[in-house]
Design a protein around this motif. Structure first.
Motif, PDB file in Angstrom:
ATOM      1  N   SER A  58       0.838  -1.192   0.000  1.00  0.00           N
ATOM      2  CA  SER A  58       0.000   0.000   0.000  1.00  0.00           C
ATOM      3  C   SER A  58       0.877   1.247   0.000  1.00  0.00           C
ATOM      4  O   SER A  58       2.105   1.147  -0.052  1.00  0.00           O
ATOM      5  CB  SER A  58      -0.945  -0.025   1.210  1.00  0.00           C
ATOM      6  N   SER A  59       0.260   2.395   0.095  1.00  0.00           N
ATOM      7  CA  SER A  59       1.013   3.649   0.021  1.00  0.00           C
ATOM      8  C   SER A  59       1.902   3.849   1.252  1.00  0.00           C
ATOM      9  O   SER A  59       1.598   3.340   2.331  1.00  0.00           O
ATOM     10  CB  SER A  59       0.048   4.827  -0.131  1.00  0.00           C
ATOM     11  N   THR A  85      -4.234   8.064  -0.186  1.00  0.00           N
ATOM     12  CA  THR A  85      -5.096   7.078  -0.840  1.00  0.00           C
ATOM     13  C   THR A  85      -5.710   7.752  -2.064  1.00  0.00           C
ATOM     14  O   THR A  85      -5.679   8.987  -2.168  1.00  0.00           O
ATOM     15  CB  THR A  85      -6.223   6.583   0.092  1.00  0.00           C
TER      16      THR A  85
END
Length: 138
Positions: A58-59, A85
């Protein structure tokens, strides 16, 4: 010997990197056998196996340590964590409880409660991203 507060700071910054990169091996070493996590929605609670199985890339996160409270070989660390996001930046308060067997032993993460800062009445950027320490760099 590294001071416990500095060691815990490094661990908490590394958690963001490990979470973003889905580093299962990192969390297998860090999580206590009876680990529990309260998810931001306040409805889901993960045990160790569920947390490890839910890791996905994920980020990157930005983490700011707000406080560290020591109790001999126990500690509570409170962090503000931000991540980007597609829907925009998200900001969370993370409360993490650590334990170790003795001075100099490795820390294990026993419990982690994560809640959105908006749930605390703190909307928008709330200064978290501005003052956050980039994960992996201090």
């Amino acid at each position: 010997m590294i001071r416990p507060e500095r060691e815990l700071a490094a661990i908490n910054l590394a958690i963001g990197d490990a979470e973003a990169s889905a580093d299962r091996a990192f969390f297998e070493r860090l999580l206590a056998p009876a680990f529990s996590m309260g998810r931001p929605d306040g409805l889901r609670f993960d045990d160790r196996a569920t947390f490890l199985d839910s890791l996905t890339v994920s980020s990157p996160r930005q983490t700011r340590i707000e406080s560290t409270t020591m109790f001999d070989n126990r500690a509570v660390v409170v962090c503000a964590v931000s991540k980007a996001t597609p829907a925009g930046a998200q900001h969370f308060r993370n409360i993490r409880v650590f334990t170790r067997q003795a001075d100099g032993a490795g820390w294990q993460l026993v419990s982690w409660v994560n809640e959105p800062l908006a749930a605390l009445g703190i909307a928008g950027d709330a200064g978290v991203a501005e003052s956050a320490t980039p994960v992996g760099g201090a």
